[in-house]
Design a protein around this motif. Sequence first.
Motif, PDB file in Angstrom:
ATOM      1  N   GLY A  29       0.823  -1.204   0.000  1.00  0.00           N
ATOM      2  CA  GLY A  29       0.000   0.000   0.000  1.00  0.00           C
ATOM      3  C   GLY A  29       0.855   1.249   0.000  1.00  0.00           C
ATOM      4  N   ILE A  30       1.086   1.809  -1.190  1.00  0.00           N
ATOM      5  CA  ILE A  30       1.880   3.023  -1.305  1.00  0.00           C
ATOM      6  C   ILE A  30       1.150   3.975  -2.255  1.00  0.00           C
ATOM      7  N   ASN A  31       0.883   5.187  -1.787  1.00  0.00           N
ATOM      8  CA  ASN A  31       0.170   6.186  -2.592  1.00  0.00           C
ATOM      9  C   ASN A  31       1.159   6.913  -3.500  1.00  0.00           C
ATOM     10  N   LEU A  32       1.768   6.149  -4.399  1.00  0.00           N
ATOM     11  CA  LEU A  32       2.841   6.689  -5.234  1.00  0.00           C
ATOM     12  C   LEU A  32       2.337   7.685  -6.276  1.00  0.00           C
ATOM     13  N   ALA A  33       1.025   7.711  -6.494  1.00  0.00           N
ATOM     14  CA  ALA A  33       0.442   8.698  -7.400  1.00  0.00           C
ATOM     15  C   ALA A  33       0.266  10.055  -6.726  1.00  0.00           C
ATOM     16  N   HIS A  34       0.508  10.138  -5.427  1.00  0.00           N
ATOM     17  CA  HIS A  34       0.339  11.385  -4.676  1.00  0.00           C
ATOM     18  C   HIS A  34       1.276  12.450  -5.199  1.00  0.00           C
ATOM     19  N   ASP A  35       0.802  13.694  -5.215  1.00  0.00           N
ATOM     20  CA  ASP A  35       1.618  14.760  -5.807  1.00  0.00           C
ATOM     21  C   ASP A  35       2.890  15.060  -5.025  1.00  0.00           C
ATOM     22  N   SER A  36       3.001  14.606  -3.786  1.00  0.00           N
ATOM     23  CA  SER A  36       4.232  14.829  -3.022  1.00  0.00           C
ATOM     24  C   SER A  36       5.409  14.059  -3.618  1.00  0.00           C
ATOM     25  N   PHE A  37       5.119  13.096  -4.498  1.00  0.00           N
ATOM     26  CA  PHE A  37       6.181  12.328  -5.152  1.00  0.00           C
ATOM     27  C   PHE A  37       6.479  12.838  -6.561  1.00  0.00           C
ATOM     28  N   ASP A  38       5.779  13.866  -7.007  1.00  0.00           N
ATOM     29  CA  ASP A  38       5.911  14.292  -8.399  1.00  0.00           C
ATOM     30  C   ASP A  38       7.328  14.746  -8.756  1.00  0.00           C
ATOM     31  N   HIS A  39       8.039  15.346  -7.795  1.00  0.00           N
ATOM     32  CA  HIS A  39       9.349  15.920  -8.114  1.00  0.00           C
ATOM     33  C   HIS A  39      10.493  14.913  -8.044  1.00  0.00           C
ATOM     34  N   ASP A  40      10.258  13.748  -7.424  1.00  0.00           N
ATOM     35  CA  ASP A  40      11.372  12.799  -7.282  1.00  0.00           C
ATOM     36  C   ASP A  40      10.908  11.348  -7.281  1.00  0.00           C
ATOM     37  N   THR A  66      -6.386   6.349  -9.555  1.00  0.00           N
ATOM     38  CA  THR A  66      -6.373   5.018 -10.159  1.00  0.00           C
ATOM     39  C   THR A  66      -5.758   5.066 -11.540  1.00  0.00           C
ATOM     40  N   ARG A  67      -6.149   6.048 -12.347  1.00  0.00           N
ATOM     41  CA  ARG A  67      -5.558   6.185 -13.685  1.00  0.00           C
ATOM     42  C   ARG A  67      -4.045   6.391 -13.596  1.00  0.00           C
ATOM     43  N   LYS A  68      -3.609   7.235 -12.652  1.00  0.00           N
ATOM     44  CA  LYS A  68      -2.184   7.501 -12.476  1.00  0.00           C
ATOM     45  C   LYS A  68      -1.452   6.254 -11.985  1.00  0.00           C
ATOM     46  N   ALA A  69      -2.072   5.509 -11.067  1.00  0.00           N
ATOM     47  CA  ALA A  69      -1.443   4.291 -10.548  1.00  0.00           C
ATOM     48  C   ALA A  69      -1.207   3.282 -11.665  1.00  0.00           C
ATOM     49  N   ILE A  70      -2.173   3.135 -12.549  1.00  0.00           N
ATOM     50  CA  ILE A  70      -2.025   2.195 -13.661  1.00  0.00           C
ATOM     51  C   ILE A  70      -0.938   2.672 -14.619  1.00  0.00           C
ATOM     52  N   GLU A  71      -0.910   3.968 -14.873  1.00  0.00           N
ATOM     53  CA  GLU A  71       0.129   4.531 -15.738  1.00  0.00           C
ATOM     54  C   GLU A  71       1.521   4.242 -15.188  1.00  0.00           C
ATOM     55  N   LEU A  72       1.686   4.427 -13.884  1.00  0.00           N
ATOM     56  CA  LEU A  72       2.979   4.166 -13.259  1.00  0.00           C
ATOM     57  C   LEU A  72       3.320   2.682 -13.308  1.00  0.00           C
ATOM     58  N   ALA A  73       2.332   1.819 -13.060  1.00  0.00           N
ATOM     59  CA  ALA A  73       2.570   0.375 -13.077  1.00  0.00           C
ATOM     60  C   ALA A  73       3.011  -0.088 -14.458  1.00  0.00           C
ATOM     61  N   ARG A  74       2.467   0.523 -15.495  1.00  0.00           N
ATOM     62  CA  ARG A  74       2.825   0.122 -16.856  1.00  0.00           C
ATOM     63  C   ARG A  74       4.263   0.496 -17.201  1.00  0.00           C
ATOM     64  N   ALA A  82      -1.138  -1.906  -9.364  1.00  0.00           N
ATOM     65  CA  ALA A  82      -2.094  -0.883  -8.954  1.00  0.00           C
ATOM     66  C   ALA A  82      -3.363  -1.507  -8.385  1.00  0.00           C
ATOM     67  N   THR A  83      -4.061  -0.709  -7.594  1.00  0.00           N
ATOM     68  CA  THR A  83      -5.440  -1.029  -7.232  1.00  0.00           C
ATOM     69  C   THR A  83      -6.331  -0.011  -7.930  1.00  0.00           C
ATOM     70  N   ALA A  84      -7.620  -0.338  -8.034  1.00  0.00           N
ATOM     71  CA  ALA A  84      -8.579   0.549  -8.694  1.00  0.00           C
ATOM     72  C   ALA A  84      -9.799   0.697  -7.805  1.00  0.00           C
ATOM     73  N   GLY A  85     -10.046   1.917  -7.339  1.00  0.00           N
ATOM     74  CA  GLY A  85     -11.193   2.097  -6.465  1.00  0.00           C
ATOM     75  C   GLY A  85     -11.381   3.522  -6.011  1.00  0.00           C
ATOM     76  N   VAL A  86     -12.387   3.691  -5.153  1.00  0.00           N
ATOM     77  CA  VAL A  86     -12.755   5.004  -4.628  1.00  0.00           C
ATOM     78  C   VAL A  86     -12.805   4.928  -3.105  1.00  0.00           C
TER      79      VAL A  86
END
Length: 287
Positions: A29-40, A66-74, A82-86
């Motif tokens: 469980g890592i919120n890697l799509a979070h904007d705090s990770f955008d710079h690094d 979810t869209r961003k998580a899938i993009e990163l996983a690819r 990735a997981t997909a949900g709300v």
Amino acid sequence: MPARMSKDSTSPAQAAEGATVGLQLVDIGINLAHDSFDHDRDEVIARAERAGVTQMVITGSSGASTRKAIELARQRPGRLFATAGVHPHHASELTDELLAEIEELARQPEVVAVGECGLDYFRDYSPRTAQREAFHRQLKLAERVGKPVFLHQRDAHEDFLAILREHWPKLAGGVAHCFTGTGDQLAAYLDLGLAIGITGWICDERRGTHLVPLMREIPADRLMIETDGPYLLPRTLHPKPASRRNEPAYLPHIAAVVAQARNEPVETLARTTTATARSFFGLPEIT
């Protein structure tokens, strides 16, 4: 500008260098799509790999994440998923159109679970009726796509368990992400058949010490570990990091704390939690 480091602070890179050599860990469980990770983000992933975190499941908690998580996983097949949900905080946003999109996303091969979904009566960012409806709808979605559920519950145990029991016979399993509950709640989840995800909450002397004796109650084939970064930075890291942002490079520290609570070597804890995560999410082995 980078945060200024004191004599008693360390960087994630330094923390990674201190990780136990040879461990393979999975951050479920890592919120890697979070904007705090955008710079690094690339550096965060590299530090995680140096620390032995070889695979990560990126949490989807809204349509956008979810869209961003899938993009990163690819971008890193076999390593990122990735997981997909709300998330219940966004339950009011779960329109028919978004639900249909989440279902389409959940069917993608990079997606290994439906969620983060559940109930959160602590914040109540969405009305409780909306939360319960969104939870039902996502559990039905998980039934249709045949993937396990990545679950969130805070201050809503009874309603959460009742809804989950209703759907459980048709679900492909579930994990109580970031478990912070009581012994009775743990027993109820284990009795139902849930796996349990443990975060750095266990490292919090103000509110997490009750988790320590519970660690021995969790069967090895139901226990997984996670950072939930950028949230829940372990408070027992020493020297203290220069930033309050949590990241996967700190997962070995959580593993060590959980292993100590279970009175077992961290190598054993790493081996069993990684095997459990790979089995639960259907992840490939890393050679």
